[in-house]
Design a protein around this motif. Structure first.
Motif, PDB file in Angstrom:
ATOM      1  N   THR A  45      37.704  42.777  67.902  1.00  0.00           N
ATOM      2  CA  THR A  45      36.852  43.985  67.646  1.00  0.00           C
ATOM      3  C   THR A  45      38.239  45.519  68.661  1.00  0.00           C
ATOM      4  O   THR A  45      37.039  46.056  67.610  1.00  0.00           O
ATOM      5  N   VAL A 102      29.045  45.318  65.180  1.00  0.00           N
ATOM      6  CA  VAL A 102      28.257  44.617  66.288  1.00  0.00           C
ATOM      7  C   VAL A 102      27.248  43.171  64.584  1.00  0.00           C
ATOM      8  O   VAL A 102      27.314  42.344  64.391  1.00  0.00           O
ATOM      9  N   GLN A 118      27.834  39.461  62.938  1.00  0.00           N
ATOM     10  CA  GLN A 118      26.325  39.200  63.279  1.00  0.00           C
ATOM     11  C   GLN A 118      26.437  38.757  61.541  1.00  0.00           C
ATOM     12  O   GLN A 118      25.725  37.125  61.109  1.00  0.00           O
TER      13      GLN A 118
END
Length: 155
Positions: free
Chosen positions: A18, A113, A117
């Motif tokens: 990330t 995020v 997902q």
């Protein structure tokens, strides 16, 4: 008994970096520029306070030996007050810069995020882990960083 071990084979794992992902976002460069500008303003103000302290300290050192003790005490107190002001300013500036950075980065983190997902759901991943320091990665683990970059429109 046979169904349980078979479910282990159906799991799919991914890893992601990330930090690399966030640094590649164009809006992060803008945030970094905004934070540098805010930091510069605080540094300039800090320099003014430091200059004020240095000036008062030089004045204090230039006092003659015959200067009454009450005047020396008052000047010492002024120096202590300026020093306290500098310390409070430094703490407040750090807290404010931290708060600003968190506020600016919150939408970016939320966007990342959601993209993770989405990739996880589309790829039927059981888990996606942060790829901080992989010591071993078997063939059944996929680096999903490129997939999430694509989902975010990053090359």
């Amino acid at each position: 008994m046979i169904a349980f071990p078979m479910s282990l084979f159906a799991q799919k794992f991914g890893v992601i970096n990330t930090q690399e992902l966030i640094q590649s976002l164009p809006e992060v460069k803008t945030i970094q520029e905004q934070m540098q500008a805010a930091t510069k303003k605080y540094e300039d103000e800090f320099a003014k306070l430091q200059e004020e302290f240095n000036k008062k300290f030089q004045e204090f050192q230039a006092l003659e030996a015959s200067t009454p003790e009450t005047i020396k005490e008052r000047r010492t107190q002024e120096l202590q007050e300026i020093d306290t002001k500098i310390q409070r300013f430094r703490e407040t500036a750090q807290e404010d810069l931290q708060r600003q950075n968190q506020q600016l980065m919150a939408p970016v983190q939320e966007k990342v995020v959601k993209a993770i997902q989405t990739v996880g759901a589309e790829g039927n991943y059981t888990f996606i882990f942060e790829n901080v320091m992989p010591l071993y990665s078997g063939s059944d683990v996929t680096d999903v960083t490129p997939l999430v970059k694509t989902a975010l429109g990053i090359k």
